[in-house]
Design an enzyme around this catalytic site. Structure first.
Site, PDB file in Angstrom:
ATOM      1  N   GLU A   1      14.071 -54.278 -21.008  1.00 23.98           N
ATOM      2  CA  GLU A   1      13.906 -55.093 -22.215  1.00 23.98           C
ATOM      3  C   GLU A   1      14.804 -56.317 -22.264  1.00 23.98           C
ATOM      4  OE1 GLU A   1      12.487 -51.994 -25.326  1.00 23.98           O
ATOM      5  OE2 GLU A   1      14.647 -51.709 -25.192  1.00 23.98           O
ATOM      6  N   GLU A   2      15.167 -56.823 -21.101  1.00 24.41           N
ATOM      7  CA  GLU A   2      16.137 -57.918 -21.087  1.00 24.41           C
ATOM      8  C   GLU A   2      15.648 -59.204 -20.442  1.00 24.41           C
ATOM      9  OE1 GLU A   2      20.139 -55.134 -20.768  1.00 24.41           O
ATOM     10  OE2 GLU A   2      19.168 -55.830 -18.951  1.00 24.41           O
TER      11      GLU A   2
ATOM     12  N   TRP B   1      13.230 -58.764 -30.689  1.00 22.26           N
ATOM     13  CA  TRP B   1      13.206 -57.810 -29.564  1.00 22.26           C
ATOM     14  C   TRP B   1      12.704 -58.509 -28.312  1.00 22.26           C
ATOM     15  CZ3 TRP B   1      16.085 -53.861 -30.300  1.00 22.26           C
ATOM     16  CH2 TRP B   1      16.096 -52.814 -29.375  1.00 22.26           C
TER      17      TRP B   1
ATOM     18  N   GLU C   1      21.708 -40.824 -22.789  1.00 28.39           N
ATOM     19  CA  GLU C   1      21.164 -41.902 -21.959  1.00 28.39           C
ATOM     20  C   GLU C   1      22.087 -42.194 -20.777  1.00 28.39           C
ATOM     21  OE1 GLU C   1      21.530 -46.191 -23.206  1.00 28.39           O
ATOM     22  OE2 GLU C   1      19.360 -45.969 -23.477  1.00 28.39           O
TER      23      GLU C   1
ATOM     24  N   ASP D   1      11.115 -56.960 -18.832  1.00 28.52           N
ATOM     25  CA  ASP D   1      11.203 -55.839 -17.875  1.00 28.52           C
ATOM     26  C   ASP D   1      11.369 -54.518 -18.612  1.00 28.52           C
ATOM     27  OD1 ASP D   1      13.865 -56.504 -18.756  1.00 28.52           O
ATOM     28  OD2 ASP D   1      14.634 -55.309 -17.103  1.00 28.52           O
TER      29      ASP D   1
HETATM   30  C1  NOJ Z   1      18.699 -52.673 -26.222  1.00 31.13           C
HETATM   31  C2  NOJ Z   1      17.800 -52.491 -25.058  1.00 31.13           C
HETATM   32  O1  NOJ Z   1      16.980 -51.401 -25.293  1.00 31.13           O
HETATM   33  C3  NOJ Z   1      18.595 -52.302 -23.798  1.00 31.13           C
HETATM   34  O2  NOJ Z   1      17.777 -52.071 -22.714  1.00 31.13           O
HETATM   35  C4  NOJ Z   1      19.422 -53.530 -23.617  1.00 31.13           C
HETATM   36  O3  NOJ Z   1      20.163 -53.416 -22.441  1.00 31.13           O
HETATM   37  C5  NOJ Z   1      20.307 -53.728 -24.827  1.00 31.13           C
HETATM   38  N1  NOJ Z   1      19.523 -53.795 -26.014  1.00 31.13           N
HETATM   39  C6  NOJ Z   1      21.202 -54.940 -24.671  1.00 31.13           C
HETATM   40  O4  NOJ Z   1      20.414 -56.113 -24.615  1.00 31.13           O
HETATM   41  C1  NOJ Z   2      16.716 -48.928 -23.534  1.00 31.88           C
HETATM   42  C2  NOJ Z   2      16.056 -48.923 -22.211  1.00 31.88           C
HETATM   43  O1  NOJ Z   2      16.520 -50.023 -21.479  1.00 31.88           O
HETATM   44  C3  NOJ Z   2      14.570 -48.969 -22.349  1.00 31.88           C
HETATM   45  O2  NOJ Z   2      13.983 -48.858 -21.079  1.00 31.88           O
HETATM   46  C4  NOJ Z   2      14.084 -47.868 -23.248  1.00 31.88           C
HETATM   47  O3  NOJ Z   2      12.700 -48.013 -23.434  1.00 31.88           O
HETATM   48  C5  NOJ Z   2      14.788 -47.867 -24.574  1.00 31.88           C
HETATM   49  N1  NOJ Z   2      16.226 -47.910 -24.394  1.00 31.88           N
HETATM   50  C6  NOJ Z   2      14.448 -46.644 -25.405  1.00 31.88           C
HETATM   51  O4  NOJ Z   2      14.844 -45.485 -24.729  1.00 31.88           O
END
Ligand code: NOJ
Ligand code: NOJ
Length: 475
Positions: free
Chosen positions: A213-214, A147, A440, A210
């Site tokens: 999560e990337e 992750w 979402e 960030d």
């Molecule tokens: C799951 C993450 O929660 C999301 O924010 C991200 O864009 C995707 N994985 C693709 O990396």
């Molecule tokens: C992906 C989003 O990018 C992230 O900000 C969020 O925490 C997770 N999904 C779970 O909703």
């Protein structure tokens, strides 16, 4: 069978009748009416996702928020520190507004948070960085798969929520619960708020991922929520006599605040989401940062009405106007907003990204908040930075001019900003499911719901936007 021309016309009119009948009713409803119905739907949908009483969260711990009930494609049946804090911020606002029955749930959230803090995970243990772990199973167990970790924003937003809660309990005389569970002066601490504050104060200079999560680096959103958490945390520490910690948090808060101006790009004319990336830097996370870094208290660090934030709103909206087909379709009520223009996450995997409810609503929320702040300030001053933004509402606006409250220009600019904000709410309205559900994302080509269904944070975002529309800035 052959049709006569009259039969064909009859058929056509039948078709057009059924087409107009199939238009969702919400499109015929005013924004105000939709917001009022959706408020009840969003709140009950939010409760459905909180353990263990929530209908979709029966197997989750009490006080755990599932990000979404979706268990596959995508699997969001986890608790994220950030999403949970955003959701409990909404409940805290309800509590502030007098719903005292939420006290039990807020305490369950504190208990669950303490449990997560003490669960060793791939980011570390209680005292070695584990508090920055972004995601756990709904029963509190560590998620050990790959992750983007750590993420340093979640503990800060959680601290902000629980600090306000602690202050309210202290005001009400519940001192022993606060000093035993929420904030003790021990070091190492055994309390949930101090554990988060120590984490933020000691780790904020480290890189982290960030809010999406990337990207691993230094982020505007993360810094500004950390800044706020430490300022408020220092006040609580001082209130409880832990003045050494109070001084430390204050010093770290000032150091974070000093970093924020480096996110301003004078060449691009907007705030960058992350320092030193190959991206444009335009990102709805910056708008979320302005809202959550200031809140109802207002810290005057890039508030919604600041020239830099309004310039960023304009640049972000411009970057998305033609990016998504639904934005250029005739009759589009406004511009749907995604996370950032380069996004490729489609809600399940990576292909082409879509607009998000959170980001479309957050754009509205920033605009409502800016209008409210201008009104409270009693004037709008045009600068070289906000000029292009303000010219959308008053074409002759030029740097150096001040519009004072009470003037016709001031009144019409405020009204126009609120009307513009409503175009983003109307866009969310158009793409919400007819039963009010918010996923979402929604498709960039036809607006249909995409990604995790019933995203808890989408409901939270709707509720804070609705409050801002009604003139109340969320805590
Ligand atoms: C799951 C993450 O929660 C999301 O924010 C991200 O864009 C995707 N994985 C693709 O990396
Ligand atoms: C992906 C989003 O990018 C992230 O900000 C969020 O925490 C997770 N999904 C779970 O909703």
């Amino acid at each position: 069978m052959r049709f006569t021309i009259y039969q064909a016309i009859g058929l056509l009119s039948l078709v057009s009748v059924s087409l107009s009948r199939s238009l969702p009713e919400k499109r015929q409803t005013s924004v105000a009416a939709w917001v009022s119905t959706e408020q009840n739907i969003a709140l009950s949908s939010l409760f459905r996702n909180i353990g263990s009483s929530g209908e979709f969260a029966k197997s989750a711990d009490p006080g755990a928020v599932i990000a979404s009930p979706s268990t596959s494609s995508p699997d969001y049946y986890y608790q994220w520190t950030r999403d949970s804090a955003m959701v409990f911020k909404v409940l805290l606002n309800q509590y502030i507004n007098g719903n005292s029955s939420l006290e039990t749930m807020l305490k369950e959230y504190a208990t669950e948070s303490a449990k997560l803090q003490k669960t060793s995970n791939p980011s570390g243990s209680y005292t070695t960085g584990g508090i920055g772990e972004p995601k756990f199973y709904v029963n509190g167990a560590a998620f050990t798969g790959g992750w983007g970790r750590p993420q340093l924003d979640g503990p800060a937003i959680r601290a902000t929520v629980l600090t306000k809660f602690a202050n309210m309990l202290l005001d009400a005389g519940e001192t022993s619960y606060v000093t035993s569970t929420l904030y003790d002066s021990a070091f190492p601490t055994n309390s949930v708020i101090k554990a988060d504050l120590e984490y933020v104060a000691n780790y904020w200079t480290n890189s982290g991922f960030d809010l999406w999560e990337e990207v691993n680096g230094q982020h505007f959103f993360t810094y500004i929520v950390q800044y706020r958490a430490l300022v408020e945390g220092a006040e609580l520490a001082n209130r409880l006599g832990d003045t050494g910690a109070g001084t430390y948090y204050t010093t770290q808060a000032a150091a974070i605040k000093a970093k924020l101006p480096s996110f301003w790009s004078s060449s691009k004319g907007y705030l960058l989401a992350t320092l030193n990336t190959g991206r444009t830097g335009l990102d709805c996370g910056t708008l979320l940062g302005s809202l959550h870094g200031n809140g109802a208290r207002g810290f005057n660090v890039y508030p919604a009405s600041s020239p830099e934030v309004l310039a960023t709103v304009k640049a972000l909206v411009d970057s998305m106007k033609t990016l998504y087909a639904i934005n250029t379709a005739s009759g589009a009520p406004g511009v749907a907003i995604g996370r950032y223009p380069e996004d490729v996450y489609d809600g399940v995997g990576t292909s082409t990204a879509n607009p998000w409810f959170i980001c479309t609503l957050t754009t509205a929320e920033v605009l409502f908040t800016a209008a409210k702040e201008f009104t409270a300030a009693g004037s709008i001053t045009v600068t070289s930075v906000n000029q292009a933004f303000l010219q959308q509402f008053k074409s002759s606006a030029s740097s150096g001019t001040t519009y004072a409250a009470g003037s016709t220009d001031f009144t019409s600019i405020i009204a126009a900003i609120n009307t513009y904000a409503d175009t983003f709410v109307a866009t969310a309205q158009l793409h919400a499911a007819s039963n009010g559900s918010l996923s979402e994302q929604f498709s960039r080509t036809d607006g249909s719901q995409k990604g995790a269904r019933d995203l808890t944070w989408s409901y939270a975002s709707f509720l804070t936007t609705a409050a801002a529309r009604a003139g109340t800035i969320a805590f």
